[in-house]
Design a protein around this motif. Structure first.
Motif, PDB file in Angstrom:
ATOM      1  N   LYS B 132      50.414  38.425  43.522  1.00 18.22           N
ATOM      2  CA  LYS B 132      50.018  37.912  42.216  1.00 18.22           C
ATOM      3  C   LYS B 132      50.269  38.967  41.134  1.00 18.22           C
ATOM      4  O   LYS B 132      50.808  38.665  40.070  1.00 18.22           O
ATOM      5  CB  LYS B 132      48.536  37.544  42.272  1.00 18.22           C
ATOM      6  CG  LYS B 132      47.987  36.945  41.003  1.00 18.22           C
ATOM      7  CD  LYS B 132      46.546  36.509  41.238  1.00 18.22           C
ATOM      8  CE  LYS B 132      45.971  35.884  39.988  1.00 18.22           C
ATOM      9  NZ  LYS B 132      44.708  35.218  40.242  1.00 18.22           N
ATOM     10  N   GLN B 133      49.885  40.202  41.434  1.00 15.31           N
ATOM     11  CA  GLN B 133      50.111  41.285  40.464  1.00 15.31           C
ATOM     12  C   GLN B 133      51.605  41.516  40.250  1.00 15.31           C
ATOM     13  O   GLN B 133      52.050  41.868  39.171  1.00 15.31           O
ATOM     14  CB  GLN B 133      49.467  42.585  40.951  1.00 15.31           C
ATOM     15  CG  GLN B 133      47.967  42.519  41.142  1.00 15.31           C
ATOM     16  CD  GLN B 133      47.228  42.429  39.834  1.00 15.31           C
ATOM     17  OE1 GLN B 133      47.793  42.666  38.778  1.00 15.31           O
ATOM     18  NE2 GLN B 133      45.962  42.039  39.882  1.00 15.31           N
ATOM     19  N   GLY B 136      53.039  38.157  38.405  1.00 14.03           N
ATOM     20  CA  GLY B 136      52.252  37.585  37.325  1.00 14.03           C
ATOM     21  C   GLY B 136      52.649  38.131  35.970  1.00 14.03           C
ATOM     22  O   GLY B 136      53.557  38.963  35.841  1.00 14.03           O
ATOM     23  N   ASN B 137      51.925  37.682  34.964  1.00 10.37           N
ATOM     24  CA  ASN B 137      52.144  38.151  33.609  1.00 10.37           C
ATOM     25  C   ASN B 137      51.856  39.647  33.536  1.00 10.37           C
ATOM     26  O   ASN B 137      50.869  40.122  34.061  1.00 10.37           O
ATOM     27  CB  ASN B 137      51.192  37.390  32.688  1.00 10.37           C
ATOM     28  CG  ASN B 137      51.640  37.448  31.262  1.00 10.37           C
ATOM     29  OD1 ASN B 137      51.552  38.482  30.630  1.00 10.37           O
ATOM     30  ND2 ASN B 137      52.149  36.339  30.765  1.00 10.37           N
ATOM     31  N   GLY B 158      53.474  32.006  36.162  1.00  8.19           N
ATOM     32  CA  GLY B 158      52.866  31.193  35.117  1.00  8.19           C
ATOM     33  C   GLY B 158      53.733  30.026  34.709  1.00  8.19           C
ATOM     34  O   GLY B 158      53.321  29.182  33.925  1.00  8.19           O
TER      35      GLY B 158
END
Lengths: 459, 300
Positions: B132-133, B136-137, B158
């Motif tokens: 996720k890290q 992700g954004n 996203g």
């Protein structure tokens, strides 16, 4: 031959160990319940325990709550203090984060192993109450085990579901816009005052953006329906109909306007997109942009500045923006959280005694310092105000309640059953518009349809 | 007469020992799997909400699934896309790595272990959070792209169009168990086949398509079934990394039924969803078994 015997023995051993593994836990379970029934001393095996003592019987209360690490730490101190006063009562604390807390609780409730004392939210209390998973506290209020004299009647009754007191309201919270005054000052933006409007809010954020503030307003408008509920109320409507079988407003333009306002703000980079919000959320409350000074405004509850005080003690709070002279008092005193007792608990009386102490005692409030929100009981509030121990954040929080109460309308009925599904449908509709897959109008209409379906099915 | 009976006696004893050894598993299987599975059939015909006493409502849950539930259709779409992207990619990648590792180099044992590691840890929460890290954004991937001048408004996780792909990539990365199975199968292909191919002057590609692949078909078949079943059950990735979002673009079937059960208090409906999934997987497995005569090559 020898080998076979060994093999046989070994496998027997394994089988036995798996069996005893289970029966072991079964035994301890039986031990618990027999300790509960020891007054009656129905079974022979409990006779010895019952003889060991009567009022001094060792009792373990299981207590579960959600919160941050600091809440876990001080709650443990409170529990230790209670055990010091009541040596026969020990606790089995089950702290958790908000994520997954209710998933776990529902499973425990289904299997009959719900903790004795449960920190409960407005979102779910009616579901648990209607299914008889949580005990009626009215008897304990009637026999004065729990002193509710300091709690406002309508607030107290917010937990009354189908004629049953499903929980004891511990705190109140109100929708709040916390902000970082230093960031505002640096950008040359004047601090907002209660009664400011949405237009002013947007204008301020534009100014902040020009001054180079990375995240002007860290607000997630689709997180749940609370901010939207405020919006609906300030426009003179209500979110749910009185019978809770449908939405309470007729004109979808109301929601379309709400979506458009935030969509425009996202397009101007004033408010994070859902994608950016996802990443901000992973930072946690104490390291959020407004706390660290990368953001200016956020939306939360009025215990926010207390929650983040250890990381930044400068945060201030203001009431959410109004729609100007037409504004219809959208704020409401939301019951912050409840303490409920599991119907399956065999120590209801002791749990009720603890809840009373947790709510009203000086010791508990000294440690808690209103971290769980403004205490619902005036006994606790008066004590804290008079103690002179309150930090400026707590004073702010208390002052906020006074300030906001002049802007607050009637408290709405508890959330209908199916609320979590409604929140999801709301988030989906808003996000579809934020991701430009739907117009604001279509998103508003689709939410209306979906919400009516969910409400009709559940209520 | 006496002799066989003694033999049978031993056999019986052997069997008892066997069953006793198995008993922890059998015990767990019955208690944690079979009994709940049977009970869930019953629940699927009730309005059970986890807290109430269930009452029978006939086929209502099943009817609601197929007539009123858009999210069910969305989660099916997601799960099918996931399975059909993941399984071929993962098997191809696993076979590729297995062939690389099926040679005699120094330190191959170490590589085999290393390549297996993602399969052990890949399904864990921690790795999902790292993922996720990563994607992700403001994550590593976005920042790296930014360095090369690729500016994107949305992160891969996203963006409803790319989020599922990130999750598929994570699945492909966990190729270890298929790889091991391929590796052992590769080792069993008789060397004589390759030798005669060499004598006949077969090119590497021909050797691969004419010898290696046909000899591997039983293994491919086995892996295919295993991976398809596993693919349909994807949960952790979509729960931890994206929580089904954005816009339900990664809402896997199992995540949806989990939500129905534990977030929306809709256990009866959720059980019905589970049995629909069982039916879907069963159909796929049957189809695969029916087609195996056409392409799976068994040596004897």
């Amino acid at each position: 031959m020898k080998k076979r015997t060994i093999a046989l023995l070994l496998s027997m051993g394994m089988a036995m160990s798996s069996l005893t593994g289970c029966s072991g836990s079964g035994d301890s379970g039986a031990g618990n319940s027999s300790a509960a029934n020891d007054a009656g001393a129905q079974t022979g095996s409990t006779a010895a325990q019952a003889a060991a003592g009567n009022e001094g019987d060792a009792i373990t209360l299981k207590f579960t709550w959600w919160g941050s690490q600091s809440r876990h730490d001080y709650t443990q101190k409170i529990l230790d203090a209670y055990t010091a006063e009541h040596p026969n009562i020990t606790f089995e604390p089950v702290p958790a984060g908000w994520d997954g807390y209710f998933d776990k609780l529902s499973t425990e409730a289904a299997s009959g192993s719900m903790p004795d004392i449960v920190q409960m939210d407005y979102l779910y209390i009616s579901t648990y109450a209607k299914n008889n998973s949580i005990a009626d506290l009215q008897p304990y209020i009637d026999d004065k085990t729990i002193d509710v004299s300091g709690i406002d009647e309508s607030l107290l009754n917010s937990a009354k579901i189908n004629g049953k007191m499903a929980g004891l309201v511990l705190s109140t919270s109100l929708v709040t816009f916390p902000y970082n005054p230093e960031v505002l000052q640096k950008a040359g933006v004047e601090e907002p005052e209660s009664g400011w409007t949405w237009d002013e809010f947007i204008a301020m954020n534009q100014k902040l953006k020009e001054a180079g503030v990375a995240d002007a307003a860290v607000i997630n408008p689709s997180l749940d329906t609370n901010l939207f509920n405020y919006w609906v109320r300030q426009h003179g409507n209500q979110l749910f109909s009185d019978d809770q079988k449908s939405l309470g407003y007729a004109d979808d333009q109301l929601m379309a306007d709400y979506i458009r306002m935030f969509k425009d703000a996202m397009d101007q980079d004033l408010v994070p997109t859902p994608d950016e919000m996802e990443q901000i959320d992973t930072l946690g409350l104490e390291a959020g942009p407004v706390v660290t000074g990368e953001g200016a405004f956020t939306q939360n509850w009025n215990n926010y500045s207390t929650l983040v005080a250890s990381s930044n003690d400068k945060i201030k709070m203001v009431t959410p923006p109004t729609i100007g002279s037409e504004d219809k008092k959208g704020l409401w005193m939301k019951p912050g959280m409840f303490l409920s007792i599991a119907e399956t608990s065999s120590h209801k009386k002791e749990a009720a005694e603890f809840i009373n102490w947790f709510l009203n005692s000086d010791t508990a409030n000294d440690i808690m310092m209103a971290e769980r929100g403004t205490p619902s009981s005036s006994i606790a509030r008066d004590y804290l105000t008079g103690s002179g121990k309150m930090a400026p954040q707590q004073q702010d929080m208390f002052a906020y309640v006074d300030l906001a109460s002049s802007m607050a309308g009637a408290t709405p009925a508890p959330d209908p059953t199916g609320m979590s599904e409604i929140n999801k449908a709301f988030a989906d509709a808003c996000n579809a518009a934020f991701y430009e897959q739907m117009s604001s109008e279509d998103a508003a209409a689709s939410f209306h349809k979906k919400a009516d379906e969910i409400l009709a099915r559940n209520n | 007469m006496a002799k066989p009976s003694k033999k049978q006696h031993y056999k019986l004893k052997d069997n008892i020992a066997g069953y006793l050894f198995l008993s922890p598993w059998i015990f767990g299987f019955l208690l944690m799997w079979l009994v709940p599975a049977i009970i869930s059939i019953y629940y699927s015909f009730t309005d059970f909400n986890l807290l109430n006493t269930p009452s029978m409502i006939g086929f209502s849950n099943y009817i609601r699934i197929f007539t009123q539930d858009d999210t069910f259709i969305q989660s099916l779409k997601v799960t099918f896309s996931y399975v059909f992207l993941l399984v071929p990619l993962r098997l191809a990648f696993a076979l590729f790595v297995a062939m690389l590792l099926n040679q005699n180099h120094k330190g191959l044992g170490l590589y085999r272990t290393l390549y297996y590691v993602p399969s052990i840890i890949g399904g864990s929460i921690a790795v999902s959070i790292v993922w996720k890290q990563f994607f992700g954004n403001k994550g590593v991937v976005m920042s790296l792209l930014g360095l090369f001048g690729v500016q994107q408004k949305m992160s891969f996780l996203g963006n409803p169009k790319t989020a599922l792909i990130v999750i598929v990539i994570m699945g492909v990365w966990q190729f270890g168990s298929s790889m091991l199975i391929f590796l052992s199968a590769l080792k069993q292909i008789p060397n004589s086949l390759y030798e005669s191919a060499m004598v006949d002057g077969g090119k590497p590609w021909q050797v691969f398509t004419r010898i290696t692949l046909p000899m591997l078909t039983p293994t491919i078949f086995f892996n295919l079934i295993l991976q398809i079943i596993n693919g349909f059950r994807v949960f952790t990735e979509s729960y931890v990394i994206t929580d089904g979002g954005p816009l339900d673009s990664t809402l896997s079937y199992v995540l949806y039924l989990y939500r129905r059960a534990f977030t929306y208090f809709d256990m009866g409906y959720s059980c019905a969803l589970a049995w629909v999934l069982v039916a879907i997987i069963a159909v796929f497995t049957v189809i695969l078994f029916k087609t195996q005569n056409n392409w799976v090559h068994y040596e004897n």
